[in-house]
Design a protein around this motif. Structure first.
Motif, PDB file in Angstrom:
ATOM      1  N   ASP A 171       0.925  -1.253  -0.147  1.00 61.52           N
ATOM      2  CA  ASP A 171      -0.026  -0.042  -0.206  1.00 61.52           C
ATOM      3  C   ASP A 171       0.940   1.117  -0.076  1.00 61.52           C
ATOM      4  O   ASP A 171       0.388   2.501   0.516  1.00 61.52           O
ATOM      5  CB  ASP A 171      -0.975  -0.052   1.284  1.00 61.52           C
ATOM      6  CG  ASP A 171      -2.120   1.011   0.956  1.00 61.52           C
ATOM      7  OD1 ASP A 171      -2.623   1.214  -0.102  1.00 61.52           O
ATOM      8  OD2 ASP A 171      -2.681   1.446   2.198  1.00 61.52           O
ATOM      9  N   ASP A 172       2.102   1.129  -0.470  1.00 60.85           N
ATOM     10  CA  ASP A 172       2.970   2.150  -0.364  1.00 60.85           C
ATOM     11  C   ASP A 172       2.969   3.255  -1.630  1.00 60.85           C
ATOM     12  O   ASP A 172       3.376   3.116  -2.830  1.00 60.85           O
ATOM     13  CB  ASP A 172       4.510   1.747  -0.464  1.00 60.85           C
ATOM     14  CG  ASP A 172       5.552   2.934  -0.333  1.00 60.85           C
ATOM     15  OD1 ASP A 172       4.972   4.014  -0.388  1.00 60.85           O
ATOM     16  OD2 ASP A 172       6.674   2.482  -0.418  1.00 60.85           O
ATOM     17  N   TRP A 173       1.812   4.083  -1.496  1.00 63.97           N
ATOM     18  CA  TRP A 173       1.506   5.156  -2.673  1.00 63.97           C
ATOM     19  C   TRP A 173       2.703   5.969  -3.073  1.00 63.97           C
ATOM     20  O   TRP A 173       2.649   6.194  -4.323  1.00 63.97           O
ATOM     21  CB  TRP A 173       0.130   5.716  -2.105  1.00 63.97           C
ATOM     22  CG  TRP A 173      -0.148   6.577  -3.229  1.00 63.97           C
ATOM     23  CD1 TRP A 173      -0.154   8.222  -3.137  1.00 63.97           C
ATOM     24  CD2 TRP A 173      -0.478   6.693  -4.554  1.00 63.97           C
ATOM     25  NE1 TRP A 173      -0.522   8.917  -4.318  1.00 63.97           N
ATOM     26  CE2 TRP A 173      -0.818   7.645  -5.242  1.00 63.97           C
ATOM     27  CE3 TRP A 173      -0.678   5.270  -5.640  1.00 63.97           C
ATOM     28  CZ2 TRP A 173      -1.284   7.797  -6.514  1.00 63.97           C
ATOM     29  CZ3 TRP A 173      -0.987   5.549  -6.752  1.00 63.97           C
ATOM     30  CH2 TRP A 173      -1.201   6.558  -7.404  1.00 63.97           C
ATOM     31  N   ILE A 202       4.419   3.516  -5.557  1.00 60.14           N
ATOM     32  CA  ILE A 202       3.905   3.065  -6.716  1.00 60.14           C
ATOM     33  C   ILE A 202       3.517   4.271  -7.486  1.00 60.14           C
ATOM     34  O   ILE A 202       3.780   4.297  -8.792  1.00 60.14           O
ATOM     35  CB  ILE A 202       2.672   2.631  -5.860  1.00 60.14           C
ATOM     36  CG1 ILE A 202       2.833   1.172  -5.512  1.00 60.14           C
ATOM     37  CG2 ILE A 202       1.597   2.145  -7.202  1.00 60.14           C
ATOM     38  CD1 ILE A 202       1.574   0.437  -4.788  1.00 60.14           C
ATOM     39  N   LYS A 203       3.254   5.606  -6.719  1.00 62.25           N
ATOM     40  CA  LYS A 203       2.896   6.634  -7.998  1.00 62.25           C
ATOM     41  C   LYS A 203       4.012   7.248  -8.677  1.00 62.25           C
ATOM     42  O   LYS A 203       3.860   7.899  -9.542  1.00 62.25           O
ATOM     43  CB  LYS A 203       2.349   7.840  -7.032  1.00 62.25           C
ATOM     44  CG  LYS A 203       3.187   8.703  -6.031  1.00 62.25           C
ATOM     45  CD  LYS A 203       2.823   9.832  -5.314  1.00 62.25           C
ATOM     46  CE  LYS A 203       3.794  10.707  -4.721  1.00 62.25           C
ATOM     47  NZ  LYS A 203       3.137  11.565  -3.925  1.00 62.25           N
ATOM     48  N   HIS A 236      -2.433   0.038  -7.564  1.00 64.07           N
ATOM     49  CA  HIS A 236      -2.250   0.376  -6.053  1.00 64.07           C
ATOM     50  C   HIS A 236      -3.633   0.016  -5.574  1.00 64.07           C
ATOM     51  O   HIS A 236      -4.688   0.153  -6.184  1.00 64.07           O
ATOM     52  CB  HIS A 236      -2.002   1.856  -5.811  1.00 64.07           C
ATOM     53  CG  HIS A 236      -2.292   2.342  -4.454  1.00 64.07           C
ATOM     54  ND1 HIS A 236      -3.317   2.972  -4.141  1.00 64.07           N
ATOM     55  CD2 HIS A 236      -1.288   2.313  -3.611  1.00 64.07           C
ATOM     56  CE1 HIS A 236      -3.188   3.303  -2.935  1.00 64.07           C
ATOM     57  NE2 HIS A 236      -2.054   2.675  -2.536  1.00 64.07           N
ATOM     58  N   PRO A 237      -3.908  -0.649  -4.036  1.00 65.84           N
ATOM     59  CA  PRO A 237      -2.739  -1.329  -3.799  1.00 65.84           C
ATOM     60  C   PRO A 237      -2.217  -2.292  -4.432  1.00 65.84           C
ATOM     61  O   PRO A 237      -2.719  -3.148  -5.324  1.00 65.84           O
ATOM     62  CB  PRO A 237      -3.170  -1.841  -2.325  1.00 65.84           C
ATOM     63  CG  PRO A 237      -4.676  -1.942  -2.668  1.00 65.84           C
ATOM     64  CD  PRO A 237      -4.926  -1.168  -3.791  1.00 65.84           C
ATOM     65  N   CYS A 238      -0.933  -2.856  -4.106  1.00 63.78           N
ATOM     66  CA  CYS A 238      -0.106  -3.953  -5.109  1.00 63.78           C
ATOM     67  C   CYS A 238      -0.244  -5.293  -4.334  1.00 63.78           C
ATOM     68  O   CYS A 238       0.729  -5.507  -3.509  1.00 63.78           O
ATOM     69  CB  CYS A 238       1.368  -3.442  -5.286  1.00 63.78           C
ATOM     70  SG  CYS A 238       2.220  -4.624  -6.450  1.00 63.78           S
ATOM     71  N   ARG A 266      -2.895   7.142 -12.766  1.00 69.62           N
ATOM     72  CA  ARG A 266      -1.953   8.145 -12.058  1.00 69.62           C
ATOM     73  C   ARG A 266      -2.530   9.434 -12.253  1.00 69.62           C
ATOM     74  O   ARG A 266      -2.023  10.670 -12.074  1.00 69.62           O
ATOM     75  CB  ARG A 266      -0.564   8.420 -12.446  1.00 69.62           C
ATOM     76  CG  ARG A 266       0.025   6.993 -12.569  1.00 69.62           C
ATOM     77  CD  ARG A 266       0.255   6.527 -10.975  1.00 69.62           C
ATOM     78  NE  ARG A 266       1.026   5.173 -10.792  1.00 69.62           N
ATOM     79  CZ  ARG A 266       0.385   4.063 -10.615  1.00 69.62           C
ATOM     80  NH1 ARG A 266      -0.900   4.130 -10.547  1.00 69.62           N
ATOM     81  NH2 ARG A 266       1.087   3.013 -10.483  1.00 69.62           N
TER      82      ARG A 266
END
Length: 163
Positions: free
Chosen positions: A22-24, A27-28, A35-37, A149
């Motif tokens: 869930d580390d946006w 990931i962004k 997301h979430p991965c 995104r």
């Protein structure tokens, strides 16, 4: 820091989920990683790319072979390939991405790829530094449509002449 690359596999989805989850914020910085991965989402994402793009690699820290991220080459027009990569947050700042980019440049040379391209979102200064340290040249900005995104995004473009 030393790394090695090996072809990405579906089973690497567990590492995507572990490192990205869930580390946006991480990931962004990518164009399409979900997301979430979750492991299931990562399996789908990897599977969709493996058939089309044979140059996708896990980045393995040496000497313990821990997966710390991934890097790939995606063919574009005129035999140019775009480089994309990510490193899990817990491993960032250790030189793994720079080492992986240098390995991918050597791989591109072995495939006689004439040009590498890369794009970086303006807020991702660390990735821009990695490209510049690796010999990429900033060529300008563009607008790219990335629905995952938020739609239209500014992209800083880089090139590397391999030959």
């Amino acid at each position: 820091m030393q790394v090695r690359l090996r072809p990405l596999t579906i089973d690497d989805a567990v590492h995507y989920a572990r490192l990205l989850g869930d580390d946006w914020d991480t990931i962004k910085t990518t164009a399409t990683i979900p997301h979430p991965c979750t492991e299931a989402a990562a399996r789908v994402w990897i599977a969709q790319r493996m058939d089309k793009h044979p140059n996708l690699f896990a980045i393995l820290r040496q000497p313990d072979d821990e997966l710390v991220g991934a890097i790939g080459l995606v063919e574009q027009a005129n035999r140019a390939f775009e480089v994309g990569y990510w490193i899990g947050r817990e491993h960032s700042g250790n030189g793994y991405a720079t080492a992986a980019v240098q390995l991918v440049i050597a791989h591109a040379q072995s495939l006689e790829i004439p040009k590498l391209l890369a794009g970086v979102f303006p807020e991702n200064a660390a990735s821009a530094r990695i490209l510049e340290k690796s010999g990429f040249t900033f060529t300008g900005t563009s607008q790219v449509d990335l629905p995952l995104r938020g739609g239209l995004r500014t992209n800083h473009e880089y090139e590397f002449d391999v030959a």
